[in-house]
Design a protein around this motif. Structure first.
Motif, PDB file in Angstrom:
ATOM      1  N   ILE A 111      78.779  66.771  97.028  1.00  0.00           N
ATOM      2  CA  ILE A 111      78.115  67.435  95.921  1.00  0.00           C
ATOM      3  C   ILE A 111      78.426  68.917  96.018  1.00  0.00           C
ATOM      4  O   ILE A 111      78.038  69.567  96.992  1.00  0.00           O
ATOM      5  CB  ILE A 111      76.581  67.228  95.980  1.00  0.00           C
ATOM      6  N   LYS A 112      79.154  69.443  95.042  1.00  0.00           N
ATOM      7  CA  LYS A 112      79.522  70.870  95.040  1.00  0.00           C
ATOM      8  C   LYS A 112      80.192  71.272  96.347  1.00  0.00           C
ATOM      9  O   LYS A 112      79.931  72.340  96.907  1.00  0.00           O
ATOM     10  CB  LYS A 112      78.273  71.737  94.820  1.00  0.00           C
ATOM     11  N   TRP A 126      65.745  65.917  78.029  1.00  0.00           N
ATOM     12  CA  TRP A 126      67.038  65.529  78.583  1.00  0.00           C
ATOM     13  C   TRP A 126      67.881  64.888  77.493  1.00  0.00           C
ATOM     14  O   TRP A 126      67.566  63.837  76.965  1.00  0.00           O
ATOM     15  CB  TRP A 126      66.851  64.553  79.743  1.00  0.00           C
ATOM     16  N   ASP A 147      70.889  63.638  77.760  1.00  0.00           N
ATOM     17  CA  ASP A 147      71.575  62.434  78.227  1.00  0.00           C
ATOM     18  C   ASP A 147      70.762  61.829  79.369  1.00  0.00           C
ATOM     19  O   ASP A 147      70.728  62.381  80.464  1.00  0.00           O
ATOM     20  CB  ASP A 147      72.981  62.778  78.714  1.00  0.00           C
ATOM     21  N   VAL A 163      71.870  58.914  84.596  1.00  0.00           N
ATOM     22  CA  VAL A 163      71.909  59.631  85.861  1.00  0.00           C
ATOM     23  C   VAL A 163      72.760  58.833  86.846  1.00  0.00           C
ATOM     24  O   VAL A 163      73.039  57.661  86.653  1.00  0.00           O
ATOM     25  CB  VAL A 163      70.504  59.837  86.458  1.00  0.00           C
ATOM     26  N   PHE A 188      70.879  62.226  90.788  1.00  0.00           N
ATOM     27  CA  PHE A 188      71.546  63.413  90.276  1.00  0.00           C
ATOM     28  C   PHE A 188      71.707  63.298  88.765  1.00  0.00           C
ATOM     29  O   PHE A 188      72.115  62.250  88.258  1.00  0.00           O
ATOM     30  CB  PHE A 188      72.930  63.569  90.922  1.00  0.00           C
ATOM     31  N   MET A 189      71.406  64.391  88.094  1.00  0.00           N
ATOM     32  CA  MET A 189      71.717  64.479  86.677  1.00  0.00           C
ATOM     33  C   MET A 189      73.174  64.839  86.540  1.00  0.00           C
ATOM     34  O   MET A 189      73.686  65.681  87.287  1.00  0.00           O
ATOM     35  CB  MET A 189      70.859  65.564  86.008  1.00  0.00           C
ATOM     36  N   PRO A 190      73.892  64.238  85.597  1.00  0.00           N
ATOM     37  CA  PRO A 190      75.296  64.585  85.390  1.00  0.00           C
ATOM     38  C   PRO A 190      75.451  66.041  84.942  1.00  0.00           C
ATOM     39  O   PRO A 190      74.638  66.528  84.145  1.00  0.00           O
ATOM     40  CB  PRO A 190      75.774  63.622  84.305  1.00  0.00           C
ATOM     41  N   LYS A 191      76.457  66.725  85.458  1.00  0.00           N
ATOM     42  CA  LYS A 191      76.747  68.106  85.090  1.00  0.00           C
ATOM     43  C   LYS A 191      78.028  68.172  84.290  1.00  0.00           C
ATOM     44  O   LYS A 191      78.963  67.481  84.608  1.00  0.00           O
ATOM     45  CB  LYS A 191      76.858  68.993  86.331  1.00  0.00           C
TER      46      LYS A 191
END
Ligand code: ZN
Length: 68
Positions: free
Chosen positions: A14-15, A46, A48, A51, A65-68
Motif C-alpha cells: 500500500i503506497k 461515497w 463508489d 472496496v 481499503f477504499m479504491p483510490k
C-alpha cells in the motif's frame, strides 16, 4: 496441488509500504472485492461503494481499503 479453492496468499503493498496484519503482523493476504451496499455500510458520501479488502491468511482479520 492445484486446488482452486485454496489460493496462495499474496503479499500486499500500500503506497510502497508492505502491508502487515495489524493483529498478528503476518504478511500474507487473500484479496477480496466487496460492495458496501450489501454489507449495509453504504453512505451517500461515497460515490463508489466498491472496496477492496485483504483477509489475513493467518488470523483472518479483514483490512479494508477504499479504491483510490
Ligand atoms: Zn493476522
Amino acid at each position: 496441488m492445484g486446488l482452486s479453492d485454496a489460493p496462495k496468499p499474496v503479499r500486499v503493498e500500500i503506497k510502497g509500504q508492505e502491508l502487515h496484519c495489524v493483529i498478528c503482523r503476518h504478511n500474507g493476504f487473500h484479496r477480496h472485492h466487496a460492495k458496501l451496499e450489501r454489507a449495509g455500510l453504504f453512505t451517500s458520501d461515497w460515490t463508489d461503494p466498491s472496496v477492496v479488502c485483504y483477509e489475513c491468511d493467518n488470523c483472518g482479520y479483514l483490512h479494508w481499503f477504499m479504491p483510490k
